[in-house]
Write an enzyme that holds these catalytic residues in place. Structure first.
Site, PDB file in Angstrom:
ATOM      1  N   GLU A  69      50.200  43.775  37.285  1.00  0.00           N
ATOM      2  CA  GLU A  69      49.394  42.567  37.448  1.00  0.00           C
ATOM      3  C   GLU A  69      50.239  41.300  37.541  1.00  0.00           C
ATOM      4  O   GLU A  69      50.025  40.452  38.402  1.00  0.00           O
ATOM      5  CB  GLU A  69      48.419  42.436  36.267  1.00  0.00           C
ATOM      6  CG  GLU A  69      47.234  43.377  36.330  1.00  0.00           C
ATOM      7  CD  GLU A  69      46.209  42.942  37.360  1.00  0.00           C
ATOM      8  OE1 GLU A  69      46.327  41.823  37.889  1.00  0.00           O
ATOM      9  OE2 GLU A  69      45.282  43.722  37.640  1.00  0.00           O
ATOM     10  N   SER A  70      51.186  41.135  36.625  1.00  0.00           N
ATOM     11  CA  SER A  70      51.866  39.838  36.483  1.00  0.00           C
ATOM     12  C   SER A  70      53.369  39.940  36.294  1.00  0.00           C
ATOM     13  O   SER A  70      54.005  38.942  35.979  1.00  0.00           O
ATOM     14  CB  SER A  70      51.277  39.102  35.275  1.00  0.00           C
ATOM     15  OG  SER A  70      51.558  39.824  34.080  1.00  0.00           O
TER      16      SER A  70
END
Length: 558
Positions: free
Chosen positions: A108-109
């Site tokens: 995700e990040s």
């Protein structure tokens, strides 16, 4: 029954509780039910992987090969994850989830809590504001719960658990986390109708989602088999790193760093939810520190007078105020206020937020520095919200149309049951889309005599929405300034818009339409309620001229 001592918001960490007068109560060493001493976290987490099937690995082989060629990228992922991974892993164990879920922030990040997308998602788990609101996360001037390590992890795991209970399969649940439960459910229904399998690998899903699961499987495969693949993951110990402190008074971030004996960067890294120079003054909260710094923080905090916990004040400019008035009120200088707030001149506007230093015996406790860009996000990209105050005639259907959202979204964001009635004066959170798909954007050029409220009335919207759409802090606009009026806040037919443009009260207007993918002259003319001839005349187009996405077309001119 498992023995747990003072686990704050399910965080496996030491806990320090402070009373309203900031006296220290008890401090306990916690119990860690899932810890094996002197063991690396990587083999420990691998023991609880549950998605490492042959089919999953074979379907992810291309991503495994891709990651193997990026050793520096994997090293960075491991370093980013180091402060948080043990904690997140413990939460997945407590919920009996596959340990692969603890690796989702890598996808995700890159395990970066400050990461944000152009759609407005942010934090380790890249949560959208509406999703965060639905799971109880606050987002305000002081604080963004989507970036809070503890709060966002709880919200993300709650959401994933809900998706698993709804879909009955972890790959489908994780896919729905990426693309939305509706997308996955529709893909399942489509395959069922055709008599096809409904497992993840058989579904027709967005391209991003089709690579989302293989990325997760590839990373878990390279962690579980790092020796076979000759991958050198950074060392992360299988033991707690974080400790939590219960606080009920505002504290300056710089002050907290000094009390704990750590760098300001470390405080930011562990407490990314705080958006300003200090923690929130309005409520109790959890503050994270390295476990080995708790005693130092506790001892130094006990010695510090309460009135020295903060060195900066949040001042909202009032009508008629000037920098000299504000400087005199806070016993400081105009130059200091300008330097702290990065002001190039002395012009300020009502409603503007400024930092004002607290002076102790004529000296400042910390250096004069402009707020760090990652924390001082007055212009943070992404979705924003409106606190809509219910009026007598409001209905959920009307509000949904006004703000370009759905009734179910409003219910979800505000935890409204279907039988709940709106109450006059009640505030509802409405999240606004930052970049809606296929959005028509009108561009309006401000003319002499225009006010923001007049423009809002002309386009059947509100000044609040115009300010949000154009990142305006106040109602001041200038001649020839261009304002965006997106379709999702424009609630009138374009034919009526053209009539307004031709109104003698509004001379010389510039309204611009941006071509969307798939548009042609016929489609645009029908959408705007005008003739093809008008469109061609206004823009000097001929029938053979091709349109391209993003091309500006003038709807009307003098």
């Amino acid at each position: 029954m498992k023995k747990r001592i003072l686990l704050v918001s399910a965080i496996v960490a030491a806990t320090l509780t402070l009373s309203p007068v900031l006296t220290v109560a008890s401090w306990f060493k916690p119990f860690y039910p899932h810890t094996r001493e002197n063991q690396s976290l990587w083999p420990a987490i691998s023991e609880h992987f549950a998605l490492q099937t042959r089919e999953n690995i074979e379907n992810s082989q291309s991503l495994i090969d891709w990651y193997r060629k990026k050793p520096y990228y994997l090293k960075q992922l491991g370093q980013n994850a180091a402060p948080y991974l043990y904690y997140v892993y413990q939460q997945t164990l407590d919920r009996q989830m596959p340990a692969e879920v603890a690796l989702l922030p890598m996808v995700e990040s890159n395990y970066n809590p400050f990461a944000y997308s152009d759609r407005g998602a942010t934090g380790l788990w890249q949560m959208m504001p509406g999703t965060g609101s639905g799971f109880g996360l606050d987002v305000n001037w002081w604080y963004d719960g989507r970036r809070d390590i503890v709060a966002s992890t709880k919200a993300a795991l709650d959401y994933l658990q809900y998706l698993y209970n709804y879909l009955g399969d972890w790959l489908l649940a994780i896919a729905a986390y990426d693309s939305g439960e509706g997308t996955v459910k529709r893909a399942i229904a489509h395959n069922k109708k055709l008599g096809k399998p409904t497992d993840f690998w058989s579904l027709h899903l967005p391209a991003e989602t089709k690579t989302y699961i293989p990325k997760l499987i590839a990373l878990s495969t390279l962690i579980k088999n790092q020796t076979d693949y000759q991958i050198a993951w950074p060392t992360i110990k299988n033991q707690p790193y974080l400790a939590s402190v219960n606080m009920d008074a505002q504290i300056d971030i710089n002050q907290a760093a000094e009390l704990a004996g750590v760098t300001l960067e470390k405080i930011r890294e562990l407490n990314p939810g705080f958006r300003r120079w200090a923690t929130s003054p309005a409520s109790a909260y959890i503050f994270l520190l390295p476990l080995n710094k708790i005693e130092t923080f506790k001892n130094n905090l006990a010695k510090l007078p309460k009135d020295k916990l903060t060195t900066w004040l949040h001042h909202v400019v009032k009508p008629g105020e000037s920098l000299s008035v504000i400087a005199a009120e806070h016993k400081t200088t105009i130059d200091i206020i300008k330097r702290v707030n990065g002001l190039k001149n002395s012009i300020i506007h009502p409603g503007e937020s400024l930092l004002a230093p607290l002076a102790y015996k004529g000296k400042l406790n910390i250096k004069i520095n402009r707020q760090h860009g990652k924390i001082a996000e007055d212009k943070m990209p992404g979705p924003q919200y409106v606190n809509h105050v219910i009026e007598h005639s409001d209905t959920l259907d009307q509000l949904a149309k006004l703000y370009g959202v759905t009734v179910n979204q409003i219910r979800y964001w505000n935890t409204l049951a279907y039988h709940d009635k709106l109450k006059i004066g009640e505030k509802l959170i409405i999240w606004l889309n930052h970049k809606p798909k296929n959005m028509d954007v009108l561009n309006y050029e401000v003319s002499a005599g225009d006010t923001l409220s007049q423009i809002a009335t002309r386009f059947n919207t509100t000044t609040t929405l115009l300010k949000l759409a154009n990142h305006l802090r106040n109602n001041f606009i200038r001649i020839h300034q261009h304002l965006n009026i997106p379709d999702y806040i424009r609630q009138i037919h374009t034919s009526n818009l053209i009539d307004n443009i031709k109104d003698k009260n509004y001379p010389i207007q510039m309204i611009t339409y941006h071509v969307r993918p798939g548009d042609n002259l016929t489609i645009i003319a029908n959408r705007l309620g005008i003739s093809i001839k008008q469109l061609k005349d206004w823009n000097n187009l001929n029938t053979l001229k091709y349109l391209h996405p993003g091309q500006p077309l003038q709807l009307a001119k003098q």
